[in-house]
Motif scaffolding. Structure first.
Motif, short mmCIF file in Angstrom:
data_model
loop_
_atom_site.label_atom_id
_atom_site.label_comp_id
_atom_site.label_asym_id
_atom_site.label_seq_id
_atom_site.Cartn_x
_atom_site.Cartn_y
_atom_site.Cartn_z
N VAL A 79 21.59 0.89 4.17
CA VAL A 79 20.71 0.35 3.11
C VAL A 79 20.37 1.78 3.58
O VAL A 79 19.76 2.61 4.63
CB VAL A 79 19.66 -0.67 3.94
N GLU A 80 19.98 2.30 2.50
CA GLU A 80 19.07 3.73 2.48
C GLU A 80 17.52 3.60 2.06
O GLU A 80 17.89 2.78 0.88
CB GLU A 80 19.11 4.53 2.39
N VAL A 81 16.24 4.01 2.12
CA VAL A 81 15.57 3.34 1.42
C VAL A 81 14.41 4.88 1.74
O VAL A 81 14.16 4.84 3.04
CB VAL A 81 13.86 2.41 2.21
N ALA A 82 13.95 5.43 1.08
CA ALA A 82 13.20 6.98 0.59
C ALA A 82 12.81 6.53 -0.38
O ALA A 82 12.19 6.62 -1.47
CB ALA A 82 14.68 7.40 0.80
N GLN A 83 11.30 7.36 -0.08
CA GLN A 83 10.38 8.58 -0.97
C GLN A 83 9.89 7.56 -1.23
O GLN A 83 9.91 7.50 -2.55
CB GLN A 83 11.25 9.92 -2.26
N CYS A 84 8.92 6.24 -0.87
CA CYS A 84 8.98 5.32 -1.17
C CYS A 84 7.32 5.40 -0.99
O CYS A 84 6.80 5.92 0.32
CB CYS A 84 9.30 3.95 -1.37
N ILE A 85 6.61 4.44 -1.26
CA ILE A 85 5.17 4.12 -0.71
C ILE A 85 4.73 2.36 -0.90
O ILE A 85 5.57 1.98 -1.39
CB ILE A 85 3.41 4.54 -2.17
N PHE A 86 4.29 2.60 0.71
CA PHE A 86 4.18 0.94 0.75
C PHE A 86 2.48 0.97 1.06
O PHE A 86 2.11 1.18 1.64
CB PHE A 86 5.41 0.30 1.66
N ASP A 87 1.81 0.15 0.44
CA ASP A 87 0.57 -0.47 -0.26
C ASP A 87 0.49 -1.47 -0.36
O ASP A 87 0.64 -2.23 -1.05
CB ASP A 87 0.31 0.17 -1.57
N GLY A 88 -0.30 -1.84 0.79
CA GLY A 88 -1.00 -2.98 1.05
C GLY A 88 0.17 -4.94 1.19
O GLY A 88 -0.19 -5.65 1.61
N THR A 89 0.98 -4.57 1.96
CA THR A 89 2.11 -5.62 2.79
C THR A 89 1.53 -5.54 3.98
O THR A 89 1.08 -4.62 4.53
CB THR A 89 3.49 -5.25 2.34
N ASP A 90 1.73 -6.68 4.15
CA ASP A 90 1.55 -7.28 5.86
C ASP A 90 2.55 -7.15 7.07
O ASP A 90 2.58 -5.64 7.48
CB ASP A 90 2.16 -8.72 5.96
#
Length: 524
Positions: free
Chosen positions: A343-354
């Protein structure tokens, strides 16, 4: 500006800028099609539509520093079938199901079913191979709110010769009878769902969100269910108000998701955004998800499916996407008894999640439950209460609060003991953290094997703005506020260039961590 053509459709194309910035390009650029400006953007992923099938185009990105051009050829289209020609009204009141399904059933190979602007009230629809469903701008496919109008999909049916099973439905990792989804594809290949229109699952209008954990005739439907399919693509559409999980690929391989939006109310129950289950080769680009549960949850079924229809979930790439609200930005588990790897997760914005990266499992999932090769990098987390939580005592199951699951004493390793392998996270900035930076809690009989955090910067909210929160869903585990690092039952924990500001801790809290290595770690 250099770019890659990621996907070419019949009437559209999706591109991705080749840079290391997160979601947004370093500067605004112009998009030219055959020399004519079509758009201006700052996004790393962009879709250009309004094209013609089976045609040559040149596409250029122009900035002040120059211009990059590539050529492509759109896919061929055998026929365009307008659903209004089949009798669909699109008035939001007439039941348009038979007209929509007639167009789908009549669609030949490489054809497109076209849904123009209007609101089309519909019961469940079933797609088939080698077709495109195009919802144009202003088109809304609206799910009928009455559950009595939804056919039942049996979870498992024995084949006539009794040698195997035919699986038509799933509910939270088990093959249980569910209502048919608004859009289903079963055993289909080469299916595209495209356009700027909306697919509204009708969750807000019906009684789907009432007593959500009680089975009434059947379990709640998804909005889009892809069952044992291959080569499925979603582009530009908005999917919203789902009765339960929104987009649920199931034993489906080779999926491309480009610039779609998934939206459910923040208080809607178990309305995960995108939940691939026992799938291989998934690419998610430029997508925005804001829901009432996990934004993206990677799964592979519970024990029965793992033992009798085992398929590991493998090869996931999530990039340049916006994951907002919800319980977790990207989650692995907990119904992942078949395992999740690569699993690769890159160049993302996480906003307001728990939670940012959320990993969850428990005793009882089985020997194939191995999460490994999880790599997060180049991510911005804004107002994420708990950036990293890894939990091997997850309690959300009918037996989740049992002594077998929740007892923190050593149990002998058996054929239902799960494993968490290597998790790496690097080049991540978190602002507005609240409860903790990291909580990792392995099993006493099977420690989490390897956690690596590198180049991580976390700023906590001021103490006056924080409140104690449940970090991991585990019995007898205290709520936390301002906790920097808590790790228990971990074989190896590596921290390198980690800076935590504003927490209540000055040192990590470690218990039964066998190998701890830290370089340039600052906690204050």
């Amino acid at each position: 500006m250099k770019f890659t053509i990621q996907a070419v459709f019949k009437r559209s194309v999706t591109i991705e800028c080749d840079n290391q910035t997160i979601c947004y390009a370093p500067e605004e650029y112009s998009v030219l099609l055959d020399g004519e400006e079509r758009a201006r953007s700052t996004l790393n992923v962009l879709t250009v539509d309004g094209l013609q099938p089976d045609s040559d185009y040149t596409l250029s990105l122009r900035t002040e520093d120059g211009e990059e051009t590539q050529s492509f050829h759109t896919e061929a289209e055998s026929v365009l079938l307008d659903v209004r020609s089949f009798g669909a009204h699109g008035d939001g009141e007439t039941d348009d199901t038979i007209y929509l399904q007639a167009a789908i059933s009549a669609c030949p190979k490489d054809g497109t079913v076209y849904v123009p602007a209007g609101t089309y009230l519909s019961r469940p629809l079933f797609l088939k191979s080698y077709m495109s469903l195009w919802l144009d701008e202003g088109a809304v496919l609206k799910g009928d709110p009455d559950r009595n109008h939804y056919p039942l999909m049996p979870g498992m049916t024995k084949t006539t010769d009794g040698t195997c099973e035919y699986n038509l439905a799933s509910w939270e990792g088990n093959p249980e009878t569910s209502f048919a989804s608004l859009i289903s594809a079963i055993g289909a290949e080469h299916v595209d769902i495209v356009g700027r229109g909306h697919i509204d699952g009708g969750g807000a209008e019906g009684d789907w969100w009432q007593n959500p954990k009680v089975m009434r005739t059947a379990w709640r439907p998804n909005t889009i269910f892809l069952n044992h399919c291959r080569h499925v693509r979603l582009q530009s559409i908005t999917v919203k108000n789902s009765p339960s999980w929104t987009v649920h690929p199931y034993y489906t391989d080779h999926i491309g998701v480009y610039n779609i939006t998934i939206w459910n109310p923040s208080d809607s129950p178990n309305t995960d955004g995108f939940d691939p289950e026992s799938c291989d080769d998934i690419l998610i680009l430029g997508t925005k998800i804001s829901v009432g549960d996990d934004c993206i949850a990677l799964k592979s079924g519970k024990y029965y499916m793992s033992q009798n229809h085992h398929k590991i979930s493998d090869h996931f790439t999530i990039r340049n996407s916006f994951l907002e609200r919800g319980h977790g930005s990207v989650t692995v588990g907990s119904e992942a008894a078949g395992g999740v790897i690569n699993v690769e997760v890159a160049q993302c914005i996480f906003d307001g999640t728990d939670r940012g990266l959320r990993i969850k499992t428990r005793r009882g999932r089985g020997p194939e439950t191995r999460y490994d090769g999880v790599y997060f990098h180049d991510i911005i987390m804004k107002d994420v209460h708990m950036p990293f939580t890894f939990n091997m005592f997850y309690f959300c199951d009918p037996d989740g609060h049992s002594d077998y699951v929740q007892n923190q004493s050593f149990h002998p390793v058996d054929d239902k003991t799960p494993t968490i392998g290597t998790i790496r996270a690097e080049n991540i900035t978190c602002t507005g953290a609240d409860a903790c930076m990291l909580v990792a809690y392995g099993l006493p009989e099977r420690y989490i094997e390897n956690i690596v955090l590198k180049n991580i910067k976390v700023d906590f909210l001021p103490k006056s703005e924080r409140k104690p929160r449940q970090t991991i869903m585990m019995d007898h585990f205290p709520e936390m506020s301002g906790r920097a690092i808590y790790a228990r039952n971990v074989k190896r924990l590596t921290l390198e260039n980690v800076e935590i500001t504003g927490s209540d801790d000055t040192e990590p809290v470690l218990q039964d961590v066998l190998d701890y290595d830290s370089v340039h770690v600052s906690i204050n």
